[in-house]
Scaffold this motif. Structure first.
Motif, mmCIF file in Angstrom:
data_model
loop_
_atom_site.group_PDB
_atom_site.id
_atom_site.type_symbol
_atom_site.label_atom_id
_atom_site.label_comp_id
_atom_site.label_asym_id
_atom_site.label_seq_id
_atom_site.Cartn_x
_atom_site.Cartn_y
_atom_site.Cartn_z
ATOM 1 N N LEU A 155 54.359 90.639 79.653
ATOM 2 C CA LEU A 155 54.683 92.035 79.966
ATOM 3 C C LEU A 155 54.340 92.960 78.788
ATOM 4 C CD1 LEU A 155 58.199 91.829 81.712
ATOM 5 C CD2 LEU A 155 56.112 92.772 82.711
ATOM 6 N N SER A 167 60.944 101.165 88.499
ATOM 7 C CA SER A 167 60.192 101.590 87.327
ATOM 8 C C SER A 167 60.930 101.203 86.043
ATOM 9 C CB SER A 167 59.995 103.109 87.380
ATOM 10 O OG SER A 167 59.317 103.530 86.218
ATOM 11 N N GLU A 169 58.080 93.677 88.936
ATOM 12 C CA GLU A 169 58.799 94.934 88.778
ATOM 13 C C GLU A 169 59.733 95.165 89.974
ATOM 14 O OE1 GLU A 169 57.689 99.087 86.765
ATOM 15 O OE2 GLU A 169 56.607 98.753 88.653
ATOM 16 N N TYR A 203 62.392 94.874 85.379
ATOM 17 C CA TYR A 203 61.608 93.719 85.818
ATOM 18 C C TYR A 203 62.488 92.484 85.997
ATOM 19 C CZ TYR A 203 57.777 96.558 83.994
ATOM 20 O OH TYR A 203 56.908 97.580 83.747
#
Ligand code: FEO
Length: 394
Positions: free
Chosen positions: A67, A8, A5, A11
């Motif tokens: 993910l 927020s 990451e 990625y």
């Protein structure tokens, strides 16, 4: 390596190619490389920025699945070269609802190169935006960094620039960011020299344009990211500037020692005059190192014997490369030896058409160098000194 990451919902989902040693079957990769794809999860839509080289596409898909990504709405393609676009067909197969978002030129190239059907595309133009809910992507068309279709993507709310090849480095490292700046500087300069230098003038313009954007992180498609953007922006401002250094780059090859004797004498003459000289024995050198040296040097001197009636093929290769990379050197010359004649000088100088250089009178001798030949090399070194003084380089 698993996805990481950055901020927020954003990625790094890229792939390391630790042991790749050649790119385009041409460029040495002493430090491997990475193909950096990025996943941007907005509150409503999810976008993947670029993909990976096809040889690593399964690792890319595994990253996305690890993910927990069940749906991708958009695949942003900043650049059609296959080390970033080659994995897109596999992404489209895995996530069949995804559309490819790119500019008109890149769309055409992706259709040609990867046979992606036209109905899979959403076309965007300069400054267009793509809302993802709480995140917005903006597209900046930036031709010729590295191909004519290139664009950059900017994440407005997170102030992250995804510039694809621009600001990248062929450096596989476990560091997400450019922590070891000395190492990254060397890798990024090599990358600039090999990939970006021919487009120096375009990059100057793009750098000015990027001043409009507030950038917290630069996330290129190769090598580590930059969370101190000025580090790489300042380096690019320097490399793309018109400033040159008090340096002579001396690619050379010798068959029976005559040209090598000239080279050794000439190196010493330049050093005695306070000029930095960087010789490259073309039978041994890594062409990436030669390319790096060409980034800043004021003068290029090519040293070659005459083979049959022309330059040695190794010198032809180096000259072709220098001409193709379009370094900002101001002066060039040639030294070398022949046995019975030929057109070596004409052939070498005719290959320098891309360079905006003034040709300093060369030193071409018959056989092994004699006293008068050494004097001619002294004269060439003195000519270079005077030219460098005119540029106020010393
Ligand atoms: Fe990394 Fe021009 O591709």
């Amino acid at each position: 390596m698993a996805a990481r990451e950055i901020k927020s919902g954003i990625y790094w989902a890229g792939v390391h190619h630790w042991d790749r040693r050649l790119f385009d079957e041409l460029i040495p990769l002493p430090d491997g490389t990475t193909y950096n794809a990025y996943l941007v999860k907005g509150s409503e839509k999810t976008a993947l920025i670029d993909s990976a080289d096809p040889v690593k596409e399964d690792e890319l898909i595994a990253n996305l699945q690890n993910l927990g990504i069940e749906r991708i709405d958009y695949v942003i393609s900043n650049h059609a070269e296959q080390d970033h676009s080659g994995g897109i067909p596999k992404v489209l197969t895995t996530y069949p609802d995804a559309k490819v978002v790119t500019n008109p030129k890149c769309k055409t190239m992706l259709m040609d190169l990867l046979l992606i059907p036209e109905q899979k595309f959403i076309v965007v133009n300069d400054k267009d935006t793509l809302p993802l809910g709480d995140k917005t992507l903006e597209f900046i068309i930036a031709p010729w960094v590295h191909w004519p279709e290139t664009m950059l993507t900017y994440s407005r709310e997170d102030e992250i620039l995804f510039p694809c090849d621009l600001f990248g480095s062929h450096l596989a490292t476990s560091d997400l960011y450019a922590v070891d700046e000395a190492r990254v500087y060397e890798a990024a300069k090599r990358y600039y020299a090999e990939i970006m230098m021919p487009f120096r003038n375009n990059i100057q313009k793009h750098l000015k344009r990027l001043q409009e954007y507030k950038i917290e992180i630069i996330a290129p498609s190769h090598g580590p990211l930059h969370n101190r953007p000025d580090f790489i922006l300042d380096a690019y401002r320097d490399w793309t500037s018109d400033n040159v250094k008090n340096e002579v780059i001396l690619p050379y090859v010798s068959m029976h020692g005559s040209t090598e004797k000239m080279v050794k004498y000439f190196i010493e003459a330049l050093i005695q005059k306070g000029i930095t000289v960087k010789p490259f024995n073309l039978t041994k050198t890594d062409i990436g190192e030669l390319a790096v040296a060409l980034v800043d040097a004021a003068t290029i001197v090519i040293a070659t014997p005459t083979v049959l009636v022309g330059p040695h093929p190794a010198a032809v290769y180096a000259t072709y490369l220098a001409n193709a990379l379009r370094p900002k050197a101001k002066y060039a010359s040639v030294i070398g030896s022949y046995s019975w004649g030929g057109k070596m000088l004409d052939q070498i100088t005719s290959m320098l058409g891309n360079l905006k250089v003034e040709l300093i009178p060369p030193v071409i001798i018959k056989g092994y160098p004699k006293t008068s030949d050494f004097k001619a090399l002294e004269r060439l070194a003195e000519d270079i000194l005077q030219k460098h003084k005119e540029l106020k380089l010393l």
